[in-house]
Design a protein around this motif. Structure first.
Motif, PDB file in Angstrom:
ATOM      1  N   ALA A 463       0.851  -1.190   0.000  1.00  0.00           N
ATOM      2  CA  ALA A 463       0.000   0.000   0.000  1.00  0.00           C
ATOM      3  C   ALA A 463       0.885   1.237   0.000  1.00  0.00           C
ATOM      4  CB  ALA A 463      -0.922   0.009   1.222  1.00  0.00           C
ATOM      5  N   VAL A 464       0.548   2.168  -0.868  1.00  0.00           N
ATOM      6  CA  VAL A 464       1.290   3.423  -0.956  1.00  0.00           C
ATOM      7  C   VAL A 464       0.308   4.552  -0.664  1.00  0.00           C
ATOM      8  CG1 VAL A 464       2.648   4.958  -2.418  1.00  0.00           C
ATOM      9  CG2 VAL A 464       2.880   2.464  -2.657  1.00  0.00           C
ATOM     10  N   PHE A 465       0.588   5.329   0.371  1.00  0.00           N
ATOM     11  CA  PHE A 465      -0.298   6.421   0.746  1.00  0.00           C
ATOM     12  C   PHE A 465       0.167   7.711   0.079  1.00  0.00           C
ATOM     13  CE2 PHE A 465      -1.293   3.246   3.812  1.00  0.00           C
ATOM     14  CZ  PHE A 465      -2.638   3.443   4.121  1.00  0.00           C
ATOM     15  N   PRO A 466      -0.772   8.540  -0.366  1.00  0.00           N
ATOM     16  CA  PRO A 466      -0.409   9.754  -1.104  1.00  0.00           C
ATOM     17  C   PRO A 466       0.533  10.669  -0.318  1.00  0.00           C
ATOM     18  CG  PRO A 466      -2.777   9.353  -1.230  1.00  0.00           C
ATOM     19  CD  PRO A 466      -2.232   8.385  -0.232  1.00  0.00           C
ATOM     20  N   LYS A 467       1.539  11.140  -1.016  1.00  0.00           N
ATOM     21  CA  LYS A 467       2.456  12.126  -0.450  1.00  0.00           C
ATOM     22  C   LYS A 467       2.726  13.168  -1.522  1.00  0.00           C
ATOM     23  CE  LYS A 467       6.962  12.739   1.749  1.00  0.00           C
ATOM     24  NZ  LYS A 467       8.236  12.094   2.147  1.00  0.00           N
ATOM     25  N   LYS A 468       2.345  14.362  -1.248  1.00  0.00           N
ATOM     26  CA  LYS A 468       2.441  15.439  -2.232  1.00  0.00           C
ATOM     27  C   LYS A 468       3.860  15.562  -2.785  1.00  0.00           C
ATOM     28  CE  LYS A 468       1.266  20.331  -2.837  1.00  0.00           C
ATOM     29  NZ  LYS A 468       0.711  21.541  -2.176  1.00  0.00           N
ATOM     30  N   GLY A 469       3.952  15.561  -4.122  1.00  0.00           N
ATOM     31  CA  GLY A 469       5.249  15.716  -4.778  1.00  0.00           C
ATOM     32  C   GLY A 469       5.917  14.410  -5.141  1.00  0.00           C
ATOM     33  N   ALA A 470       5.345  13.270  -4.689  1.00  0.00           N
ATOM     34  CA  ALA A 470       5.943  11.963  -4.982  1.00  0.00           C
ATOM     35  C   ALA A 470       5.278  11.345  -6.210  1.00  0.00           C
ATOM     36  CB  ALA A 470       5.798  11.032  -3.781  1.00  0.00           C
ATOM     37  N   ALA A 471       5.926  10.313  -6.746  1.00  0.00           N
ATOM     38  CA  ALA A 471       5.365   9.575  -7.890  1.00  0.00           C
ATOM     39  C   ALA A 471       5.761   8.111  -7.758  1.00  0.00           C
ATOM     40  CB  ALA A 471       5.890  10.137  -9.204  1.00  0.00           C
ATOM     41  N   ILE A 472       4.791   7.239  -8.006  1.00  0.00           N
ATOM     42  CA  ILE A 472       5.066   5.808  -7.990  1.00  0.00           C
ATOM     43  C   ILE A 472       5.044   5.293  -9.425  1.00  0.00           C
ATOM     44  CG2 ILE A 472       2.619   5.307  -7.569  1.00  0.00           C
ATOM     45  CD1 ILE A 472       3.498   2.737  -6.148  1.00  0.00           C
ATOM     46  N   ILE A 473       5.989   4.397  -9.716  1.00  0.00           N
ATOM     47  CA  ILE A 473       6.098   3.802 -11.047  1.00  0.00           C
ATOM     48  C   ILE A 473       6.123   2.291 -10.901  1.00  0.00           C
ATOM     49  CG2 ILE A 473       7.538   3.586 -13.117  1.00  0.00           C
ATOM     50  CD1 ILE A 473       8.733   6.317 -12.425  1.00  0.00           C
ATOM     51  N   TRP A 474       5.336   1.608 -11.716  1.00  0.00           N
ATOM     52  CA  TRP A 474       5.410   0.148 -11.722  1.00  0.00           C
ATOM     53  C   TRP A 474       5.237  -0.377 -13.139  1.00  0.00           C
ATOM     54  CZ3 TRP A 474       1.049   2.654  -9.797  1.00  0.00           C
ATOM     55  CH2 TRP A 474      -0.175   2.376 -10.403  1.00  0.00           C
ATOM     56  N   TYR A 475       5.786  -1.589 -13.363  1.00  0.00           N
ATOM     57  CA  TYR A 475       5.659  -2.257 -14.657  1.00  0.00           C
ATOM     58  C   TYR A 475       4.399  -3.120 -14.645  1.00  0.00           C
ATOM     59  CZ  TYR A 475      10.521  -1.100 -15.891  1.00  0.00           C
ATOM     60  OH  TYR A 475      11.681  -0.439 -16.201  1.00  0.00           O
ATOM     61  N   ASN A 476       3.604  -2.999 -15.706  1.00  0.00           N
ATOM     62  CA  ASN A 476       2.367  -3.770 -15.827  1.00  0.00           C
ATOM     63  C   ASN A 476       2.547  -5.081 -16.585  1.00  0.00           C
ATOM     64  OD1 ASN A 476       0.462  -1.795 -14.647  1.00  0.00           O
ATOM     65  ND2 ASN A 476       1.071  -0.533 -16.394  1.00  0.00           N
ATOM     66  N   LEU A 477       3.649  -5.203 -17.338  1.00  0.00           N
ATOM     67  CA  LEU A 477       3.856  -6.364 -18.198  1.00  0.00           C
ATOM     68  C   LEU A 477       5.073  -7.159 -17.754  1.00  0.00           C
ATOM     69  CD1 LEU A 477       3.320  -4.665 -21.695  1.00  0.00           C
ATOM     70  CD2 LEU A 477       1.596  -5.691 -20.197  1.00  0.00           C
ATOM     71  N   LYS A 478       4.995  -8.459 -17.960  1.00  0.00           N
ATOM     72  CA  LYS A 478       6.151  -9.310 -17.731  1.00  0.00           C
ATOM     73  C   LYS A 478       7.126  -9.141 -18.891  1.00  0.00           C
ATOM     74  CE  LYS A 478       3.295 -12.799 -15.385  1.00  0.00           C
ATOM     75  NZ  LYS A 478       2.814 -14.200 -15.432  1.00  0.00           N
ATOM     76  N   HIS A 479       8.278  -9.783 -18.807  1.00  0.00           N
ATOM     77  CA  HIS A 479       9.281  -9.638 -19.857  1.00  0.00           C
ATOM     78  C   HIS A 479       8.824 -10.200 -21.204  1.00  0.00           C
ATOM     79  CE1 HIS A 479      12.751  -7.883 -17.842  1.00  0.00           C
ATOM     80  NE2 HIS A 479      12.396  -8.573 -16.766  1.00  0.00           N
ATOM     81  N   ASP A 480       7.873 -11.132 -21.163  1.00  0.00           N
ATOM     82  CA  ASP A 480       7.378 -11.685 -22.430  1.00  0.00           C
ATOM     83  C   ASP A 480       6.221 -10.867 -22.994  1.00  0.00           C
ATOM     84  OD1 ASP A 480       5.346 -12.289 -20.697  1.00  0.00           O
ATOM     85  OD2 ASP A 480       5.404 -14.464 -21.000  1.00  0.00           O
ATOM     86  N   GLY A 481       5.879  -9.768 -22.321  1.00  0.00           N
ATOM     87  CA  GLY A 481       4.826  -8.890 -22.817  1.00  0.00           C
ATOM     88  C   GLY A 481       3.439  -9.224 -22.306  1.00  0.00           C
ATOM     89  N   GLU A 482       3.311 -10.316 -21.569  1.00  0.00           N
ATOM     90  CA  GLU A 482       1.992 -10.663 -21.007  1.00  0.00           C
ATOM     91  C   GLU A 482       1.717  -9.810 -19.773  1.00  0.00           C
ATOM     92  OE1 GLU A 482      -0.351 -12.718 -22.227  1.00  0.00           O
ATOM     93  OE2 GLU A 482       0.947 -12.900 -23.998  1.00  0.00           O
TER      94      GLU A 482
END
Length: 520
Positions: A463-482
Motif C-alpha cells: 500500500a502506498v499512501f499519497p504524499k504530495k510531490g511523490a510519484a510511484i512507477i510500476w511495470y504492468n507487463l512481464k518480460h514476455d509482454g503478457e
C-alpha cells in the motif's frame, strides 16, 4: 516528435473531445470531485444571501404591519375609553367610517401581495444547478463506502469520529435520516436501522431543533425505523417503536393498523430469530486501505543518476519498493508551483470518470470509479512538455505513442476499485495494437490526503499512501509482454481530503531497445 505521432495525438485529442462532450451533463456528479463541489459551495453562498434578502423583505413588511397595528390600536383604545364623546365629534366619526371603508380594503390587498418574489424567482432559476436525486444517492453510497471499507461505526460517523480521529463536524437528523432512507431503498435493513436510530437520537436531544420547513415528522421517522426492524425479524422491538410513534400522531389509523399486523407476526412466529447484521467482508483490499498490511523491509533509497544524461546533473530521489514486479517511488519529483499549474489547467475541463466496457465497446460511468478526470495533451503547455521529459528521465522509456497525461480529482469517498492497467490482448483496440500495451504506469501524487486514498496492490500486499510531490512507477507487463496479474491495484476511498493525481500510461511499442525481450 515524429509527424506520425503528432497526427496520432491530434486524432486522440479529437476523439477525447467527442467523448467528453458526448457525455450526458444532466447529472453533474457533484460528489465525485472536491474541485467540482467548490462551485456548489459558491452557489450555496449565493442562495443563503438570497434567503437573507428574502428575510429582509419579510422584515420590511412586518415592520409596516406592526407600525399600523400600534397606531390603530392606540386610536381604537382612545375611542373605547370614551365611546360617545369620541363618536360625537364629527371628525372622529368621519375618520372611523372612512377607515372602515377604505383602509381595511387596502390592507387586504397589501396582505395578499406576495413577499420576496424576486428571491423566489432567483431560487427557481438556479434549481437546475442543484444536486439531483442521483447525486444524493451517489453521496450516500460514498458515505457507506467509507463506513464499510474502514469499518467505521455509524454512531461514530455521525459524531465526526472518522477512523479514530475526531473532527469538529457532525451529521444532523436530516443527514442521518437521508442515509437511513437510502439503505432502506437498497434493502440494506441492518444499516438502515442504525442510521435512522441516529436521526431519532438527534431529534430527542434537548438542544437540537430543526427549522419549521425542514422539520421531520417524528411518527414517520419512527415508522420507517420500525419497518427496518421488522425486516430484520425484530418484531418485539418494532412494536415498541410503533407504540412510541402513535404518541406523536393525531391520525393514528395507519399506525394502529401496522401495530395490529406486527402483533399478528409475533403470535404466528414466536420463535423467529433476528437476522444477523452483516458487515462488508474484509479482504486484502480492505486490509491494505486500512494500512494493516504486514510491514515489509524496504529495499533501499538512492539518488538515480543513470536513467538519462540529465540525471547526472540533477539526480532524483528514488525508493526501490519491489523488484518483481518492478516498483519504485520518486520523492519530491514535482514542485508545488507545478502542481498548482497542473490543477489550474485541469480544473475547467474535469468530467466524470468513465471505464471502458469491452461488451459495449464504449466508456461508461460506473460505481466502481468515482472521480473526475481530464486529459492534458503532451504539447498543451511548456509544463506538460517538461513533465513528459521528466517521466522519460525517471523511467528510461520513450514516450512516443504513449497516452496523454491524465489528471484526476477524487471527491466524497472517491475511489477506483480493483483493476489492471494493461489490456486484454484478445479484445485490444486498434490503438493498443498500434502502440502496444501499457508497459508501465507513472502516478504522481499532487496532494497529501489527510485520511484514506491509498493505492493498494492486494495481490502483493503493498500500500502506498499519497504524499504530495511523490510519484510511484510500476511495470504492468512481464518480460514476455503478457500482463502481470500481480499489478492488480485500486485507489482506496478518500475519508478526509482532496486527492489529486496525475498519471501517464507508457506504451510498449517504442521500448524495443529500452526494455528488450518484449514480444513485437
Amino acid at each position: 516528435m515524429h509527424l506520425a505521432e503528432l497526427k496520432l495525438q491530434l486524432v486522440a485529442i479529437a476523439l477525447l473531445f467527442c467523448l467528453v462532450n458526448g457525455q450526458d451533463d444532466g447529472e453533474k456528479s457533484h460528489s465525485t470531485s472536491v474541485a467540482g463541489m467548490v462551485d456548489l459551495l459558491k452557489l450555496e453562498t449565493l442562495l443563503v444571501e438570497n434567503l437573507s434578502n428574502y428575510a429582509d423583505e419579510l422584515e420590511k413588511k412586518l415592520q409596516t404591519v406592526r407600525s399600523f397595528v400600534h397606531d390603530m390600536r392606540n386610536e381604537n383604545n382612545k375611542a373605547k375609553s370614551q365611546t360617545e364623546h369620541y363618536l360625537a365629534n364629527p371628525l372622529n366619526a368621519f375618520s372611523l367610517i372612512r377607515r372602515m371603508h377604505e383602509d381595511w380594503t387596502h390592507w387586504q390587498h397589501y396582505m395578499e401581495q406576495p413577499v420576496g418574489v424576486t428571491q423566489v424567482e432567483y431560487l427557481k432559476a438556479n434549481r437546475e444547478l442543484l444536486p439531483s436525486s442521483t447525486d444524493l444517492e451517489e453521496a450516500a453510497d460514498s458515505i457507506h463506502r467509507i463506513v464499510g471499507t474502514y469499518d467505521i461505526q455509524v454512531s461514530n460517523m455521525v459524531k465526526g469520529l472518522l477512523n479514530g480521529k475526531q473532527y469538529n463536524v457532525s451529521m444532523s437528523a436530516l443527514d442521518s435520516y437521508a442515509m437511513g432512507k437510502y439503505h432502506y431503498d437498497q434493502q440494506n435493513f441492518g444499516y438502515a436501522s442504525q442510521w435512522i436510530f441516529q436521526a431519532i437520537d438527534w431529534l430527542t436531544a434537548v438542544h437540537h431543533k430543526l427549522p419549521l420547513p425542514l422539520d421531520l415528522d417524528r411518527s414517520e421517522v419512527l415508522l420507517l425505523y420500525a419497518e427496518s426492524l421488522i425486516q430484520m425479524n425484530r418484531y418485539g422491538d418494532a412494536l415498541k417503536v410503533i407504540n412510541s410513534a402513535i404518541t406523536y400522531r393525531t391520525d393514528k389509523v395507519k399506525l394502529l393498523l401496522r401495530k395490529s399486523e406486527v402483533e399478528t407476526l409475533i403470535r404466528m412466529e414466536p420463535k423467529v430469530l433476528p437476522k444477523p447484521f452483516v458487515k462488508q467482508q474484509v479482504g486484502p483490499y480492505e486490509i491494505g486501505c486500512r494500512g494493516q498490511f504486514p510491514i515489509k523491509s524496504q529495499l533501499h533509497c538512492l539518488y538515480n543518476s543513470t536513467n538519462s544524461p540529465f540525471l547526472r546533473l540533477a539526480p532524483l530521489k528514488m525508493e526501490l519498493v519491489g523488484l518483481d514486479p518492478y516498483m519504485v517511488i520518486y520523492h519530491d519529483v514535482i514542485s508545488p508551483s507545478e502542481i498548482l499549474e497542473l490543477q489550474s489547467l485541469a480544473g475547467p475541463t474535469l468530467k466524470r470518470a468513465t471505464v471502458y466496457q469491452h461488451a459495449t465497446g464504449r466508456n461508461s460511468v460506473v460505481k466502481t470509479r468515482t472521480s473526475k478526470v481530464t486529459w492534458l495533451p503532451d504539447i498543451s503547455s511548456p509544463l506538460t512538455v517538461r513533465l513528459n521529459k521528466r517521466i522519460s528521465d525517471m523511467t528510461g522509456f520513450d514516450l512516443n505513442g504513449s497516452e496523454m497525461l491524465q489528471m484526476m480529482n477524487y471527491g466524497l469517498g472517491g475511489h477506483y476499485d480493483k483493476h489492471y492497467d494493461f489490456f486484454n490482448s484478445s479484445t485490444a483496440t486498434e490503438l493498443t495494437k498500434l502502440n502496444g500495451d501499457r508497459i508501465a504506469t507513472v502516478l504522481f501524487y499532487l496532494s497529501d490526503v489527510e485520511q484514506g486514498g491509498a493505492t493498494v496492490f492486494p495481490n502483493i500486499e503493498r500500500a502506498v499512501f499519497p504524499k504530495k510531490g511523490a510519484a510511484i512507477i510500476w511495470y504492468n507487463l512481464k518480460h514476455d509482454g503478457e500482463g502481470d496479474t500481480r499489478t492488480l491495484h485500486a485507489a482506496c476511498p478518500v475519508i478526509v481530503g482532496s486527492k489529486w493525481v496525475c498519471n501517464k500510461w507508457i506504451r510498449e511499442r517504442e521500448q524495443l531497445f529500452r526494455r528488450p525481450c518484449l514480444k513485437i
